[in-house]
Scaffold this motif. Structure first.
Motif, PDB file in Angstrom:
ATOM      1  N   UNK A 158       0.809  -1.221   0.000  1.00  0.00           N
ATOM      2  CA  UNK A 158       0.000   0.000   0.000  1.00  0.00           C
ATOM      3  C   UNK A 158       0.843   1.271   0.000  1.00  0.00           C
ATOM      4  N   UNK A 159       2.150   1.114  -0.015  1.00  0.00           N
ATOM      5  CA  UNK A 159       3.026   2.282   0.076  1.00  0.00           C
ATOM      6  C   UNK A 159       3.150   2.996  -1.262  1.00  0.00           C
ATOM      7  N   UNK A 160       3.102   4.313  -1.190  1.00  0.00           N
ATOM      8  CA  UNK A 160       3.364   5.160  -2.351  1.00  0.00           C
ATOM      9  C   UNK A 160       4.785   5.723  -2.274  1.00  0.00           C
ATOM     10  N   UNK A 161       5.255   5.931  -1.028  1.00  0.00           N
ATOM     11  CA  UNK A 161       6.586   6.494  -0.805  1.00  0.00           C
ATOM     12  C   UNK A 161       7.165   5.866   0.456  1.00  0.00           C
ATOM     13  N   UNK A 198      17.509  13.924   7.584  1.00  0.00           N
ATOM     14  CA  UNK A 198      17.676  13.764   6.142  1.00  0.00           C
ATOM     15  C   UNK A 198      17.358  12.326   5.733  1.00  0.00           C
ATOM     16  N   UNK A 199      16.259  12.109   5.037  1.00  0.00           N
ATOM     17  CA  UNK A 199      15.903  10.736   4.674  1.00  0.00           C
ATOM     18  C   UNK A 199      16.668  10.230   3.451  1.00  0.00           C
ATOM     19  N   UNK A 200      16.762   8.921   3.382  1.00  0.00           N
ATOM     20  CA  UNK A 200      17.179   8.251   2.153  1.00  0.00           C
ATOM     21  C   UNK A 200      15.875   7.818   1.489  1.00  0.00           C
ATOM     22  N   UNK A 201      15.572   8.394   0.331  1.00  0.00           N
ATOM     23  CA  UNK A 201      14.334   8.055  -0.370  1.00  0.00           C
ATOM     24  C   UNK A 201      14.557   6.740  -1.114  1.00  0.00           C
ATOM     25  N   UNK A 202      13.698   5.779  -0.843  1.00  0.00           N
ATOM     26  CA  UNK A 202      13.827   4.469  -1.466  1.00  0.00           C
ATOM     27  C   UNK A 202      13.131   4.471  -2.827  1.00  0.00           C
ATOM     28  N   UNK A 203      13.672   3.706  -3.764  1.00  0.00           N
ATOM     29  CA  UNK A 203      13.163   3.650  -5.124  1.00  0.00           C
ATOM     30  C   UNK A 203      12.201   2.478  -5.287  1.00  0.00           C
ATOM     31  N   UNK A 204      11.065   2.737  -5.937  1.00  0.00           N
ATOM     32  CA  UNK A 204      10.095   1.672  -6.190  1.00  0.00           C
ATOM     33  C   UNK A 204      10.591   0.802  -7.340  1.00  0.00           C
ATOM     34  N   UNK A 205      10.546  -0.512  -7.123  1.00  0.00           N
ATOM     35  CA  UNK A 205      10.952  -1.463  -8.153  1.00  0.00           C
ATOM     36  C   UNK A 205       9.712  -1.957  -8.903  1.00  0.00           C
ATOM     37  N   UNK A 206       9.910  -2.654 -10.006  1.00  0.00           N
ATOM     38  CA  UNK A 206       8.801  -3.144 -10.828  1.00  0.00           C
ATOM     39  C   UNK A 206       7.852  -4.060 -10.065  1.00  0.00           C
ATOM     40  N   UNK A 207       8.389  -4.819  -9.095  1.00  0.00           N
ATOM     41  CA  UNK A 207       7.540  -5.740  -8.333  1.00  0.00           C
ATOM     42  C   UNK A 207       6.754  -5.045  -7.220  1.00  0.00           C
ATOM     43  N   UNK A 208       6.895  -3.711  -7.104  1.00  0.00           N
ATOM     44  CA  UNK A 208       6.163  -2.946  -6.097  1.00  0.00           C
ATOM     45  C   UNK A 208       6.924  -2.738  -4.802  1.00  0.00           C
ATOM     46  N   UNK A 241       6.599   5.472   6.016  1.00  0.00           N
ATOM     47  CA  UNK A 241       5.739   5.091   4.901  1.00  0.00           C
ATOM     48  C   UNK A 241       4.722   6.196   4.636  1.00  0.00           C
ATOM     49  N   UNK A 242       4.683   6.657   3.388  1.00  0.00           N
ATOM     50  CA  UNK A 242       3.721   7.686   2.948  1.00  0.00           C
ATOM     51  C   UNK A 242       3.748   8.937   3.818  1.00  0.00           C
ATOM     52  N   UNK A 243       4.888   9.198   4.464  1.00  0.00           N
ATOM     53  CA  UNK A 243       5.034  10.403   5.267  1.00  0.00           C
ATOM     54  C   UNK A 243       4.303  10.397   6.595  1.00  0.00           C
ATOM     55  N   UNK A 244       3.672   9.256   6.968  1.00  0.00           N
ATOM     56  CA  UNK A 244       2.885   9.245   8.208  1.00  0.00           C
ATOM     57  C   UNK A 244       3.147   8.052   9.129  1.00  0.00           C
ATOM     58  N   UNK A 245       3.499   6.909   8.596  1.00  0.00           N
ATOM     59  CA  UNK A 245       3.589   5.687   9.410  1.00  0.00           C
ATOM     60  C   UNK A 245       5.029   5.206   9.545  1.00  0.00           C
TER      61      UNK A 245
END
Length: 95
Positions: A23-26, A38-48, A68-72
């Motif tokens: 369910x994660x978008x970011x 300072x976050x490390x932004x993770x990259x979405x892969x093809x498998x989600x 997760x999604x800036x809240x969880x």
């Protein structure tokens, strides 16, 4: 999931972080090298799933959490846990 690669000639370890969040978008990774600003932004892969590779010092203890999604806040389930100042726990890896 966490994978580590150690180098004989370097004083750092390459650490690959993977997060499976349907369910994660970011997904962001916080706390490495005691940097909770300072976050490390993770990259979405093809498998989600999401992934990030970071070089971290050998012989170090790293506490971190996923945002997760800036809240969880979520911990890595297969790591040691350490209590933090907010009454929750952080994930811990020892390199």
């Amino acid at each position: 999931m966490i994978q580590t690669t150690y180098f004989k000639t370097k004083k750092v370890c390459k650490v690959k972080f993977s997060f499976n969040g349907a369910l994660a978008e970011k997904v962001e990774l916080f706390g490495l090298n005691n940097d909770w600003q300072t976050p490390v932004v993770m990259t979405r892969k093809k498998d989600g799933s999401f992934a990030a590779e970071v070089s971290l010092p050998n012989n170090s203890k790293q506490e971190f959490r996923y945002l997760i999604n800036g809240t969880d806040w979520v911990n890595e389930p297969d790591t040691e846990q350490s209590w933090n100042e907010y009454g929750t726990t952080n994930s811990v890896i020892n390199l």
